[in-house]
Scaffold this motif. Sequence first.
Motif, mmCIF file in Angstrom:
data_model
loop_
_atom_site.group_PDB
_atom_site.id
_atom_site.type_symbol
_atom_site.label_atom_id
_atom_site.label_comp_id
_atom_site.label_asym_id
_atom_site.label_seq_id
_atom_site.Cartn_x
_atom_site.Cartn_y
_atom_site.Cartn_z
ATOM 1 N N ARG A 1 109.139 -50.638 8.868
ATOM 2 C CA ARG A 1 109.308 -51.680 7.859
ATOM 3 C C ARG A 1 110.192 -51.055 6.788
ATOM 4 N N ALA A 2 111.382 -51.587 6.643
ATOM 5 C CA ALA A 2 112.334 -51.064 5.668
ATOM 6 C C ALA A 2 112.331 -51.960 4.443
ATOM 7 N N SER A 3 112.222 -51.335 3.285
ATOM 8 C CA SER A 3 112.290 -52.049 2.020
ATOM 9 C C SER A 3 113.500 -51.520 1.260
ATOM 10 N N PHE A 4 114.489 -52.389 1.077
ATOM 11 C CA PHE A 4 115.715 -52.043 0.373
ATOM 12 C C PHE A 4 115.566 -52.529 -1.071
ATOM 13 N N ASN A 5 115.529 -51.604 -2.032
ATOM 14 C CA ASN A 5 115.434 -51.948 -3.449
ATOM 15 C C ASN A 5 116.797 -51.706 -4.075
ATOM 16 N N ILE A 6 117.443 -52.798 -4.480
ATOM 17 C CA ILE A 6 118.846 -52.769 -4.856
ATOM 18 C C ILE A 6 119.008 -53.175 -6.325
ATOM 19 N N THR A 7 119.825 -52.427 -7.055
ATOM 20 C CA THR A 7 120.212 -52.788 -8.417
ATOM 21 C C THR A 7 121.705 -53.090 -8.387
ATOM 22 N N THR A 8 122.064 -54.276 -8.862
ATOM 23 C CA THR A 8 123.448 -54.717 -8.774
ATOM 24 C C THR A 8 123.848 -55.515 -10.007
ATOM 25 N N GLU A 9 125.136 -55.743 -10.142
ATOM 26 C CA GLU A 9 125.633 -56.628 -11.188
ATOM 27 C C GLU A 9 125.216 -58.056 -10.852
ATOM 28 N N TYR B 1 124.503 -58.185 6.032
ATOM 29 C CA TYR B 1 124.258 -57.039 6.916
ATOM 30 C C TYR B 1 123.151 -57.351 7.925
ATOM 31 N N PHE B 2 122.200 -58.173 7.535
ATOM 32 C CA PHE B 2 121.125 -58.572 8.444
ATOM 33 C C PHE B 2 121.605 -59.699 9.367
ATOM 34 N N THR B 3 122.402 -60.598 8.825
ATOM 35 C CA THR B 3 122.952 -61.704 9.608
ATOM 36 C C THR B 3 123.790 -61.187 10.763
ATOM 37 N N GLN B 4 124.585 -60.153 10.519
ATOM 38 C CA GLN B 4 125.436 -59.577 11.566
ATOM 39 C C GLN B 4 124.606 -59.024 12.721
ATOM 40 N N LEU B 5 123.349 -58.660 12.451
ATOM 41 C CA LEU B 5 122.459 -58.134 13.487
ATOM 42 C C LEU B 5 121.563 -59.220 14.081
ATOM 43 N N GLY B 6 121.729 -60.449 13.621
ATOM 44 C CA GLY B 6 120.907 -61.549 14.108
ATOM 45 C C GLY B 6 119.487 -61.495 13.563
ATOM 46 N N LEU B 7 119.314 -60.910 12.382
ATOM 47 C CA LEU B 7 117.988 -60.756 11.792
ATOM 48 C C LEU B 7 117.836 -61.635 10.556
ATOM 49 N N VAL B 8 116.618 -62.084 10.325
ATOM 50 C CA VAL B 8 116.270 -62.799 9.106
ATOM 51 C C VAL B 8 115.214 -61.953 8.400
ATOM 52 N N PRO B 9 115.526 -61.455 7.204
ATOM 53 C CA PRO B 9 114.557 -60.592 6.518
ATOM 54 C C PRO B 9 113.219 -61.297 6.299
ATOM 55 N N GLU B 10 112.162 -60.485 6.345
ATOM 56 C CA GLU B 10 110.818 -61.006 6.124
ATOM 57 C C GLU B 10 110.605 -61.480 4.695
ATOM 58 N N ARG B 11 111.185 -60.744 3.759
ATOM 59 C CA ARG B 11 110.922 -61.032 2.353
ATOM 60 C C ARG B 11 112.171 -60.694 1.539
ATOM 61 N N ILE B 12 112.513 -61.606 0.625
ATOM 62 C CA ILE B 12 113.646 -61.394 -0.275
ATOM 63 C C ILE B 12 113.186 -61.789 -1.679
ATOM 64 N N VAL B 13 113.344 -60.870 -2.624
ATOM 65 C CA VAL B 13 112.996 -61.148 -4.016
ATOM 66 C C VAL B 13 114.178 -60.743 -4.874
ATOM 67 N N ALA B 14 114.608 -61.629 -5.767
ATOM 68 C CA ALA B 14 115.704 -61.327 -6.681
ATOM 69 C C ALA B 14 115.290 -61.724 -8.099
ATOM 70 N N CYS B 15 115.429 -60.788 -9.027
ATOM 71 C CA CYS B 15 115.082 -61.029 -10.429
ATOM 72 C C CYS B 15 116.227 -60.559 -11.317
ATOM 73 N N GLN B 16 116.661 -61.445 -12.221
ATOM 74 C CA GLN B 16 117.751 -61.102 -13.139
ATOM 75 C C GLN B 16 117.162 -60.570 -14.437
ATOM 76 N N HIS B 17 117.661 -59.414 -14.892
ATOM 77 C CA HIS B 17 117.274 -58.800 -16.156
ATOM 78 C C HIS B 17 118.551 -58.496 -16.917
ATOM 79 N N ASN B 18 118.888 -59.347 -17.891
ATOM 80 C CA ASN B 18 120.124 -59.204 -18.675
ATOM 81 C C ASN B 18 121.330 -59.171 -17.745
ATOM 82 N N ASP B 19 122.043 -58.043 -17.682
ATOM 83 C CA ASP B 19 123.262 -57.950 -16.863
ATOM 84 C C ASP B 19 123.009 -57.391 -15.475
ATOM 85 N N LEU B 20 121.746 -57.154 -15.127
ATOM 86 C CA LEU B 20 121.418 -56.553 -13.834
ATOM 87 C C LEU B 20 120.611 -57.508 -12.975
ATOM 88 N N LEU B 21 120.790 -57.361 -11.680
ATOM 89 C CA LEU B 21 120.011 -58.119 -10.709
ATOM 90 C C LEU B 21 119.234 -57.120 -9.863
#
Length: 140
Positions: free
Chosen positions: A24-32, A44-64
């Motif tokens: 079970r891979a958990s990718f924790n990403i900080t981005t603009e 990257y998951f779509t190219q492998l024919g995968l649908v991630p189990e869980r996706i969470v996105a939270c915006q904090h000021n200028d970061l996601l």
Amino acid sequence: MNSLDAAVLFADTDVQRGQDLPLRASFNITTEVEPEVLCRLLSYFTQLGLVPERIVACQHNDLLQVTIEQLGLSLPRANVIAQKMRSQVSVFEVALELTSGLPDSVTKAEMTTAAWRQDDAFAQPQNRQVAPQRSQQTAG
């Protein structure tokens, strides 16, 4: 669906070849904050024919802050995905956490056998009833 069926359903081809047990891979990403960043990360998951189990996105000021969880990845595949994410200009950080994707009671042999059965089930012709087509008769 039991845990073994779920593991086989989400296992990628590396795992089915017996190279690694699924993780079970958990990718924790900080981005603009950019409109297309989520699509890029998920591609990257779509190219492998995968649908991630869980996706969470939270915006904090200028970061996601984005967390993407995927079951059934091999260690090399998870590392490649993380490295590709890091190569994006708008991504500041990618932390990869890996945990076992299978319960302790499921062995590698059991998973391989279940994957073989699943492949065999897809190869079997299914009994499908096809509705007879109505022939169109022209008035003559």
